[in-house]
Enzyme design. Structure first.
Site, PDB file in Angstrom:
ATOM      1  N   VAL A  81       0.880  -1.183   0.000  1.00  0.00           N
ATOM      2  CA  VAL A  81       0.000   0.000   0.000  1.00  0.00           C
ATOM      3  C   VAL A  81       0.912   1.226   0.000  1.00  0.00           C
ATOM      4  O   VAL A  81       1.882   1.283   0.772  1.00  0.00           O
ATOM      5  CB  VAL A  81      -0.904  -0.005   1.251  1.00  0.00           C
ATOM      6  CG1 VAL A  81      -1.783   1.245   1.288  1.00  0.00           C
ATOM      7  CG2 VAL A  81      -1.760  -1.275   1.287  1.00  0.00           C
ATOM      8  N   ARG A  88      -5.567   2.331   6.758  1.00  0.00           N
ATOM      9  CA  ARG A  88      -6.945   2.747   6.478  1.00  0.00           C
ATOM     10  C   ARG A  88      -7.775   1.571   5.975  1.00  0.00           C
ATOM     11  O   ARG A  88      -8.849   1.761   5.418  1.00  0.00           O
ATOM     12  CB  ARG A  88      -6.970   3.822   5.398  1.00  0.00           C
ATOM     13  CG  ARG A  88      -6.204   5.071   5.744  1.00  0.00           C
ATOM     14  CD  ARG A  88      -6.394   6.067   4.638  1.00  0.00           C
ATOM     15  NE  ARG A  88      -5.500   7.198   4.759  1.00  0.00           N
ATOM     16  CZ  ARG A  88      -5.711   8.355   4.160  1.00  0.00           C
ATOM     17  NH1 ARG A  88      -6.784   8.526   3.410  1.00  0.00           N
ATOM     18  NH2 ARG A  88      -4.860   9.336   4.299  1.00  0.00           N
ATOM     19  N   GLY A  89      -7.229   0.365   6.113  1.00  0.00           N
ATOM     20  CA  GLY A  89      -7.991  -0.818   5.706  1.00  0.00           C
ATOM     21  C   GLY A  89      -7.793  -1.240   4.260  1.00  0.00           C
ATOM     22  O   GLY A  89      -8.373  -2.231   3.823  1.00  0.00           O
ATOM     23  N   GLY A  91      -4.977  -2.409   2.722  1.00  0.00           N
ATOM     24  CA  GLY A  91      -4.247  -3.670   2.616  1.00  0.00           C
ATOM     25  C   GLY A  91      -5.135  -4.861   2.955  1.00  0.00           C
ATOM     26  O   GLY A  91      -5.109  -5.890   2.283  1.00  0.00           O
ATOM     27  N   GLU A 113       5.599 -15.324   2.406  1.00  0.00           N
ATOM     28  CA  GLU A 113       6.778 -15.079   3.245  1.00  0.00           C
ATOM     29  C   GLU A 113       6.739 -13.637   3.721  1.00  0.00           C
ATOM     30  O   GLU A 113       6.296 -12.744   2.991  1.00  0.00           O
ATOM     31  CB  GLU A 113       8.086 -15.284   2.457  1.00  0.00           C
ATOM     32  CG  GLU A 113       8.476 -16.725   2.282  1.00  0.00           C
ATOM     33  CD  GLU A 113       7.824 -17.347   1.063  1.00  0.00           C
ATOM     34  OE1 GLU A 113       7.450 -16.609   0.142  1.00  0.00           O
ATOM     35  OE2 GLU A 113       7.668 -18.587   1.052  1.00  0.00           O
ATOM     36  N   ASN A 118       8.748  -7.128  10.080  1.00  0.00           N
ATOM     37  CA  ASN A 118       7.681  -6.346   9.436  1.00  0.00           C
ATOM     38  C   ASN A 118       6.369  -6.465  10.238  1.00  0.00           C
ATOM     39  O   ASN A 118       5.446  -7.187   9.883  1.00  0.00           O
ATOM     40  CB  ASN A 118       7.488  -6.819   7.991  1.00  0.00           C
ATOM     41  CG  ASN A 118       6.639  -5.859   7.179  1.00  0.00           C
ATOM     42  OD1 ASN A 118       5.936  -5.013   7.731  1.00  0.00           O
ATOM     43  ND2 ASN A 118       6.701  -5.998   5.873  1.00  0.00           N
ATOM     44  N   TYR A 125      -1.563  -9.994   8.236  1.00  0.00           N
ATOM     45  CA  TYR A 125      -1.754 -11.392   7.875  1.00  0.00           C
ATOM     46  C   TYR A 125      -2.405 -12.182   9.012  1.00  0.00           C
ATOM     47  O   TYR A 125      -3.265 -13.031   8.774  1.00  0.00           O
ATOM     48  CB  TYR A 125      -0.417 -12.014   7.459  1.00  0.00           C
ATOM     49  CG  TYR A 125       0.183 -11.358   6.235  1.00  0.00           C
ATOM     50  CD1 TYR A 125      -0.610 -11.057   5.124  1.00  0.00           C
ATOM     51  CD2 TYR A 125       1.523 -11.017   6.174  1.00  0.00           C
ATOM     52  CE1 TYR A 125      -0.073 -10.440   4.006  1.00  0.00           C
ATOM     53  CE2 TYR A 125       2.066 -10.407   5.054  1.00  0.00           C
ATOM     54  CZ  TYR A 125       1.264 -10.112   3.980  1.00  0.00           C
ATOM     55  OH  TYR A 125       1.786  -9.502   2.876  1.00  0.00           O
TER      56      TYR A 125
HETATM   57  C1  LIG Z   1       1.706  -4.257   5.328  1.00  0.00           C
HETATM   58  C2  LIG Z   1       0.766  -3.286   4.609  1.00  0.00           C
HETATM   59  C3  LIG Z   1       0.407  -3.896   3.252  1.00  0.00           C
HETATM   60  C4  LIG Z   1      -0.512  -3.110   5.446  1.00  0.00           C
HETATM   61  O1  LIG Z   1      -1.441  -2.371   4.680  1.00  0.00           O
HETATM   62  P1  LIG Z   1      -2.452  -1.331   5.379  1.00  0.00           P
HETATM   63  O2  LIG Z   1      -3.399  -0.872   4.342  1.00  0.00           O
HETATM   64  O3  LIG Z   1      -1.687  -0.295   6.115  1.00  0.00           O
HETATM   65  O4  LIG Z   1      -3.172  -2.284   6.451  1.00  0.00           O
HETATM   66  P2  LIG Z   1      -4.657  -2.141   6.995  1.00  0.00           P
HETATM   67  O5  LIG Z   1      -4.952  -0.703   7.279  1.00  0.00           O
HETATM   68  O6  LIG Z   1      -5.577  -2.844   6.076  1.00  0.00           O
HETATM   69  O7  LIG Z   1      -4.535  -2.900   8.398  1.00  0.00           O
HETATM   70  C5  LIG Z   1      -4.678  -4.292   8.482  1.00  0.00           C
HETATM   71  C6  LIG Z   1      -4.343  -4.754   9.884  1.00  0.00           C
HETATM   72  O8  LIG Z   1      -2.943  -4.542  10.126  1.00  0.00           O
HETATM   73  C7  LIG Z   1      -2.763  -3.648  11.226  1.00  0.00           C
HETATM   74  N1  LIG Z   1      -1.673  -2.734  10.910  1.00  0.00           N
HETATM   75  C8  LIG Z   1      -1.496  -2.048   9.765  1.00  0.00           C
HETATM   76  N2  LIG Z   1      -0.396  -1.284   9.873  1.00  0.00           N
HETATM   77  C9  LIG Z   1       0.100  -1.499  11.131  1.00  0.00           C
HETATM   78  C10 LIG Z   1       1.220  -0.998  11.835  1.00  0.00           C
HETATM   79  N3  LIG Z   1       2.039  -0.087  11.275  1.00  0.00           N
HETATM   80  N4  LIG Z   1       1.461  -1.466  13.079  1.00  0.00           N
HETATM   81  C11 LIG Z   1       0.649  -2.383  13.643  1.00  0.00           C
HETATM   82  N5  LIG Z   1      -0.458  -2.898  13.028  1.00  0.00           N
HETATM   83  C12 LIG Z   1      -0.714  -2.454  11.782  1.00  0.00           C
HETATM   84  C13 LIG Z   1      -4.062  -2.896  11.352  1.00  0.00           C
HETATM   85  O9  LIG Z   1      -4.253  -2.415  12.661  1.00  0.00           O
HETATM   86  C14 LIG Z   1      -5.063  -3.951  10.974  1.00  0.00           C
HETATM   87  O10 LIG Z   1      -5.257  -4.816  12.067  1.00  0.00           O
HETATM   88  P3  LIG Z   1      -6.727  -5.329  12.462  1.00  0.00           P
HETATM   89  O11 LIG Z   1      -7.248  -6.084  11.257  1.00  0.00           O
HETATM   90  O12 LIG Z   1      -6.490  -6.206  13.633  1.00  0.00           O
HETATM   91  O13 LIG Z   1      -7.518  -4.089  12.732  1.00  0.00           O
HETATM   92  C15 LIG Z   1       1.447  -1.885   4.452  1.00  0.00           C
HETATM   93  O14 LIG Z   1       1.960  -1.476   5.697  1.00  0.00           O
HETATM   94  C16 LIG Z   1       2.553  -1.857   3.430  1.00  0.00           C
HETATM   95  O15 LIG Z   1       2.298  -1.725   2.229  1.00  0.00           O
HETATM   96  N6  LIG Z   1       3.816  -1.987   3.883  1.00  0.00           N
HETATM   97  C17 LIG Z   1       4.970  -1.913   2.970  1.00  0.00           C
HETATM   98  C18 LIG Z   1       5.024  -3.118   2.064  1.00  0.00           C
HETATM   99  C19 LIG Z   1       5.075  -4.411   2.849  1.00  0.00           C
HETATM  100  O16 LIG Z   1       5.807  -4.556   3.814  1.00  0.00           O
HETATM  101  N7  LIG Z   1       4.265  -5.386   2.379  1.00  0.00           N
HETATM  102  C20 LIG Z   1       4.205  -6.707   2.974  1.00  0.00           C
HETATM  103  C21 LIG Z   1       5.271  -7.576   2.387  1.00  0.00           C
HETATM  104  S1  LIG Z   1       5.196  -9.244   3.065  1.00  0.00           S
END
Ligand SMILES: CC(C)(COP(=O)(O)OP(=O)(O)OC[C@H]1O[C@@H](n2cnc3c(N)ncnc32)[C@H](O)[C@@H]1OP(=O)(O)O)[C@@H](O)C(=O)NCCC(=O)NCCS
Length: 164
Positions: A81, A88-89, A91, A113, A118, A125
């Site tokens: 994302v 913001r939901g 992901g 993986e 992270n 997940y």
């Molecule tokens: C990992 C990633 C995809 C999450 O996407 P996002 O849109 O921010 O996640 P969401 O808002 O949908 O949150 C999903 C859940 O994760 C949690 N979460 C998201 N970011 C978080 C953070 N920084 N710390 C702790 N929890 C977090 C949310 O609280 C939520 O938990 P819940 O379902 O229990 O309420 C995003 O941080 C990202 O793109 N990171 C960089 C790329 C990456 O690392 N990808 C994964 C590779 S394996």
């Protein structure tokens, strides 16, 4: 087979990634990861027919995901994302959409993986039902050498559609 875009909000949809999206996807990828995928990797994923999805509004992209299928298993290869749109939901909804697609294609399990460091991804997940089933030693490039990968798995519900 054409896939109809899913409405995430009135402005945001999840739709298949196109070749024209790759430059924007790569820009998000480079900002997100210390060791990003190259443009060529994304083009290869499209070429070989992996499930490649973007979260998009009319003029820009916010997120993308890449998933492969094999032997009844879905493998989430990338999920990202754009920085300002995190927590913001987006992901969670993109992941759910990928898992629905895998279920519809008859996959029975999903794997991925993730770097143990992270926290955000692991939380995402876990909240989607993934559990750690293993560890791959030295799987990732890292600043000081290599970093392990946690292997996560979740079962997918039966879709009634046989795997092809
Ligand atoms: C990992 C990633 C995809 C999450 O996407 P996002 O849109 O921010 O996640 P969401 O808002 O949908 O949150 C999903 C859940 O994760 C949690 N979460 C998201 N970011 C978080 C953070 N920084 N710390 C702790 N929890 C977090 C949310 O609280 C939520 O938990 P819940 O379902 O229990 O309420 C995003 O941080 C990202 O793109 N990171 C960089 C790329 C990456 O690392 N990808 C994964 C590779 S394996």
């Amino acid at each position: 087979m054409a896939t109809a875009p899913e409405l995430l909000t009135p402005e945001l949809v999840i739709r298949p990634m196109r070749a024209l999206d790759v430059a924007e996807v790569v820009a998000i990828e480079r900002a997100a990861y210390q060791f990003p995928w190259s443009e060529g990797i994304f083009r290869d994923c499209l070429r070989v027919g992996y499930v490649c999805r973007v979260v998009a509004a009319s003029r820009r992209l916010f997120a993308y995901g890449v998933m492969s299928f094999g032997a009844g298993e879905a493998h989430i290869l990338n999920l990202c994302v754009d920085g300002p749109w995190r927590e913001r939901g987006v992901g969670k909804q993109l992941l759910a959409s990928l898992l629905e697609r895998a279920t519809a294609a008859g996959m029975t399990e999903a794997f991925l993986e993730v770097r143990p460091s992270n926290t955000a991804a692991i939380r995402l997940y876990q909240s989607a039902g993934f559990e750690q089933v293993g560890m791959r030693r030295g799987y990732y490039q890292a600043a000081g050498g290599r970093e392990d990968a946690a292997v996560l798995r979740r079962a997918l519900p039966a879709s009634g559609v046989p795997a092809t």
